[in-house]
Design an enzyme around this catalytic site. Structure first.
Site, PDB file in Angstrom:
ATOM      1  N   GLU A  80      11.862   5.786   8.539  1.00  0.00           N
ATOM      2  CA  GLU A  80      11.808   6.472   7.285  1.00  0.00           C
ATOM      3  C   GLU A  80      11.068   7.529   7.497  1.00  0.00           C
ATOM      4  OE1 GLU A  80      10.247   3.121   5.280  1.00  0.00           O
ATOM      5  OE2 GLU A  80      12.014   1.737   5.670  1.00  0.00           O
ATOM      6  N   LEU A 108      16.010   3.706   3.397  1.00  0.00           N
ATOM      7  CA  LEU A 108      14.951   2.938   3.307  1.00  0.00           C
ATOM      8  C   LEU A 108      14.991   1.463   3.236  1.00  0.00           C
ATOM      9  CD1 LEU A 108      12.133   4.166   0.724  1.00  0.00           C
ATOM     10  CD2 LEU A 108      12.036   1.913   1.799  1.00  0.00           C
ATOM     11  N   ALA A 109      15.349   0.871   4.372  1.00  0.00           N
ATOM     12  CA  ALA A 109      15.370  -0.461   4.279  1.00  0.00           C
ATOM     13  C   ALA A 109      15.007  -0.972   5.988  1.00  0.00           C
ATOM     14  CB  ALA A 109      16.846  -0.774   4.254  1.00  0.00           C
ATOM     15  N   GLU A 110      14.026  -1.645   6.049  1.00  0.00           N
ATOM     16  CA  GLU A 110      13.505  -2.176   7.399  1.00  0.00           C
ATOM     17  C   GLU A 110      14.475  -2.998   8.150  1.00  0.00           C
ATOM     18  OE1 GLU A 110      11.664  -2.108   4.549  1.00  0.00           O
ATOM     19  OE2 GLU A 110      10.286  -0.375   5.170  1.00  0.00           O
ATOM     20  N   GLN A 116       7.260   2.021   9.150  1.00  0.00           N
ATOM     21  CA  GLN A 116       6.511   3.113   8.398  1.00  0.00           C
ATOM     22  C   GLN A 116       4.978   2.437   8.532  1.00  0.00           C
ATOM     23  OE1 GLN A 116       7.058   4.648   4.523  1.00  0.00           O
ATOM     24  NE2 GLN A 116       7.560   6.707   6.005  1.00  0.00           N
ATOM     25  N   PHE A 117       4.970   1.251   8.109  1.00  0.00           N
ATOM     26  CA  PHE A 117       3.497   0.581   8.152  1.00  0.00           C
ATOM     27  C   PHE A 117       3.866  -0.741   8.691  1.00  0.00           C
ATOM     28  CE2 PHE A 117       2.611   3.776   5.465  1.00  0.00           C
ATOM     29  CZ  PHE A 117       1.306   4.266   5.677  1.00  0.00           C
ATOM     30  N   PHE A 176       5.006  -3.834   6.617  1.00  0.00           N
ATOM     31  CA  PHE A 176       6.321  -4.094   6.240  1.00  0.00           C
ATOM     32  C   PHE A 176       7.408  -4.586   6.982  1.00  0.00           C
ATOM     33  CE2 PHE A 176       5.552   0.580   4.140  1.00  0.00           C
ATOM     34  CZ  PHE A 176       4.582   0.143   3.451  1.00  0.00           C
ATOM     35  N   HIS A 229      -0.076  -2.770   3.968  1.00  0.00           N
ATOM     36  CA  HIS A 229      -0.015  -1.638   5.002  1.00  0.00           C
ATOM     37  C   HIS A 229      -0.676  -1.934   6.466  1.00  0.00           C
ATOM     38  CE1 HIS A 229       1.059   0.625   1.446  1.00  0.00           C
ATOM     39  NE2 HIS A 229       1.527   1.590   2.318  1.00  0.00           N
TER      40      HIS A 229
END
Lengths: 325, 361
Positions: free
Chosen positions: A29, A58-60, A82-83, A86, A129
């Site tokens: 992302e 946007l979908a882990e 991203q973090f 997540f 996060h």
């Protein structure tokens, strides 16, 4: 030699590998045009094109599945979560899918995937996060978990992670991203995964740690030096698998150990280090192995980080407790 | 107003049928281009699989096979879609989709080893482009998007085709998979075999969507609903989806309306707890083998001998594959350790030594 922050060293490692191997793909992302929310992929899309460095929806979980699928086409995916907080969205794709691919295929397929993610306390992120989740993955067979503590290590370890033919979780402590610079050689070099680093030699006690706690432990060791206590500091670099040889060698030398982690105390990496020491070197110990860790609450709200995270005084206190046992 | 718009969307997904229950062609225009030999081969595969399914159930009862998800009723949905694949295409099956895997190149012995829970069952032979059967519902959807994107990047004229059930369309990974494939215009074909029950939960309780196919709309990809008991409709829809994909026109989501006659799996499921006999009977009348047999007999392409020959072949193959599976060495812990990593970490190295000693006793 160039002086770099850890984030620059990470970008440099990605650039080095993108240049060396056309099968390396970098995605996640905001990693494309934006260069990542921390700028870890800054300039890479311009340099290598959208085919190699690209944004994902946007979908882990989708990112994890995408990585596995690309690995099946002989790519070497470097995906970003991203973090790391997540990562639960991608837990199935990491632990049930890529970590098991070699095993489920009876050794025929492999998932040479690197999962990069920022994590760690001290930078006052919103909740979910910063959590220290390395212990969860250290308990998962099939993945390696690497946590660099310096810019030099970050580059060498990330290059090794990308070249590894099994999945590697590469955790980047947010507090270390820009807090200091270090010498980073140009071009390619690797640091073997699963090998710890004795960052400070000493004779009285061994402090075993990783990530941001390496700096904390080194500061504690300097303080202890003033009191004539000689502390050896081991940076694990890879928390799964552990470098048992380096750990045991040091334990046999100093006979006293304190394990320091930023994560909560329950289960986790420190617990495993202690269990391994008990299994292999209990008769070399002059005192029970000390443990410095965060309390077993949920990761703290931003304004409570300063009282929650272990600090150098906690390390000093625990070392003295171990010495005075 | 909103309802009216939804009706309009749903109407786009009226079921494609070519062959009706009597084996008559009702949609000449949609007839796929299949030679007589291909038609016969498709029939042969469906008959073969029906026999295999019956044998698998009885072998499971005898303790000679392990986990098995029955397929009777779904032969057209499974085999006619696989029939539209190129040999180089990638197959991402669920645990029920073993027949497609076998017709894509997995030896029957491997299928039996998979059922028994032997690691060699997951060893897809070289040259067979497939992943192992997926257990986690819809996880294969995101992976299919990845395989398809990889094929696109490699410039290959091939697709990733993945199968899952009706329940899977409730999963996040289903939406993520079709959405990723759509976003990258990757050559993927997603097939939901809507057999009306996710174990026991009927599709009506699974979603408010009138069709599953319409879920494609949200991802901005093609959606098609086909009569999953009609091999010609299933083949035509899959073939078309494949052509779109390799022409760079993006992924397709196909819903096949089908039914599984048997239980969910052999692990103790009792369909009488959630299905009525009337419903079973209603669907058995739509049987894909019956209608395709009538169609082929009318064309003079299928005879009793063809049928018997196929049945005998299936029985022979199963017997031979079973024997080979029986002769496969039993698994040792050391076998499992060795397939964990390319280079074993210290703990597994130690455990390898430990178990090597244990096993040599």
């Amino acid at each position: 030699m160039a002086q770099m922050t850890m984030i620059q060293a990470i970008t440099d490692a990605l650039r080095t590998e993108l240049k060396r191997d056309k099968d390396v793909l970098v995605f996640g992302e905001d990693v494309g045009k934006n260069g990542g929310v921390f700028r870890a992929t800054e300039g890479l899309q311009d340099e290598f094109g959208e085919d190699r460095v690209f944004d994902t929806p946007l979908a882990e979980s989708g990112i994890g599945g995408l990585a596995l699928g690309l690995a099946m086409q002989d790519y070497r995916p470097v995906m970003e979560i991203q973090f790391f907080g997540f990562v639960f969205e991608a837990m199935d794709s990491v632990v049930s899918q890529m970590a098991r691919l070699r095993y489920r295929s009876g050794g025929k397929y492999q998932a040479p995937i690197t999962i990069r993610a920022p994590f760690g306390g001290g930078v006052k992120t919103p909740e979910l996060h910063a959590d220290n989740l390395e212990g969860l993955f250290a308990q998962s067979p099939g993945v390696k978990v690497v946590i660099p503590s310096t810019p030099y290590d970050a580059k060498g370890l990330l290059i090794s992670a990308i070249r590894d033919n099994d999945p590697v979780i590469f955790l980047e402590h947010m507090k270390l991203y820009r807090s200091f610079r270090g010498e980073v050689p140009e071009g390619e070099y690797t640091i073997e995964l699963g090998k710890a680093n004795v960052v400070r030699e000493g004779n009285d006690v061994t402090i075993i740690t990783y990530g941001a706690m390496v700096q904390t432990s080194l500061k504690a060791a300097e303080q202890l030096e003033k009191e004539n206590i000689s502390a050896e500091v081991i940076d694990l670099r890879t928390v799964s698998p552990l470098d048992i040889e380096t750990i045991i060698k040091s334990v046999e030398k100093t006979n006293r150990v304190v394990v320091v982690q930023e994560a909560q105390k329950q289960a986790g990496v420190a617990a495993n280090v202690i269990a391994e020491i008990n299994d292999r070197a209990i008769l070399h110990l002059e005192a029970p192995v000390g443990r410095v860790a965060a309390p077993d609450t949920i990761f703290p709200f931003a304004s409570a980080e300063n009282v929650w995270l272990p600090d150098e005084n906690d390390v000093i206190e625990k070392v003295k407790e171990t010495l005075n046992f | 107003m909103a309802t009216k718009k939804l009706d309009k969307v749903e109407k786009q997904f009226e079921m494609l049928q070519i062959l009706n229950e009597e084996g008559e062609v009702v949609n000449e225009k949609a007839m796929p281009d299949l030679s007589d030999d291909q038609l016969k081969e498709l029939m042969r595969r469906m008959v073969y699989t029906r026999i295999w399914d019956q044998r698998a159930l009885s072998l499971n009862r005898q303790g000679r096979l392990g986990f098995y998800a029955p397929v009777a009723g779904q032969e057209a949905s499974m085999l006619a879609s696989q029939f539209a694949m190129d040999a180089e295409d990638w197959l991402l099956p669920s645990y029920r989709d073993i027949p497609q895997l076998v017709f894509h190149g997995l030896p029957l012995t491997k299928a039996f080893l998979y059922s028994r829970g032997h690691f060699e069952g997951g060893q897809i032979p070289d040259g067979v482009n497939a992943l192992m059967p997926q257990i986690i519902i819809a996880a294969q959807c995101t992976q299919a998007a990845g395989v398809a994107l990889g094929l696109k990047k490699r410039g290959k004229k091939n697709i990733a085709l993945t199968y899952f059930g009706d329940g899977a369309t409730s999963q996040g990974d289903f939406y993520e998979g079709i959405n990723f494939a759509g976003a990258y215009q990757a050559p993927a074909v997603f097939i939901s075999q809507n057999n009306r029950f996710a174990i026991s939960v009927p599709v009506e309780k699974q979603t408010a969507s009138k069709t599953l196919a319409q879920k494609a709309v949200a991802a901005g990809i093609r959606g098609v609903q086909v009569d999953g008991m009609d091999p010609l409709a299933v083949y035509a829809a899959t073939k078309e989806a494949r052509e779109h994909a390799v022409n760079g026109e993006g992924p397709t989501f196909i819903e096949t309306l089908t039914y599984r006659y048997g239980p969910h799996t052999t692990a103790g499921d009792d369909p009488t707890r959630y299905r009525t006999e009337e419903l079973d009977n209603e669907w058995e009348k739509k049987d894909p083998l019956i209608r395709f047999r009538k169609f082929l007999e009318n064309k003079g392409l299928w005879s009793k001998e063809d049928e018997e020959k196929t049945v005998e072949q299936a029985k022979e193959d199963i017997k031979a594959a079973l024997k080979e599976a029986d002769n496969t060495p039993k698994q040792k812990v050391t076998d499992l350790i060795k397939i964990m990593n390319e280079k074993l970490p210290y703990n597994l190295q130690e455990q390898l030594e430990e178990y090597t000693k244990k096993e040599s006793k």
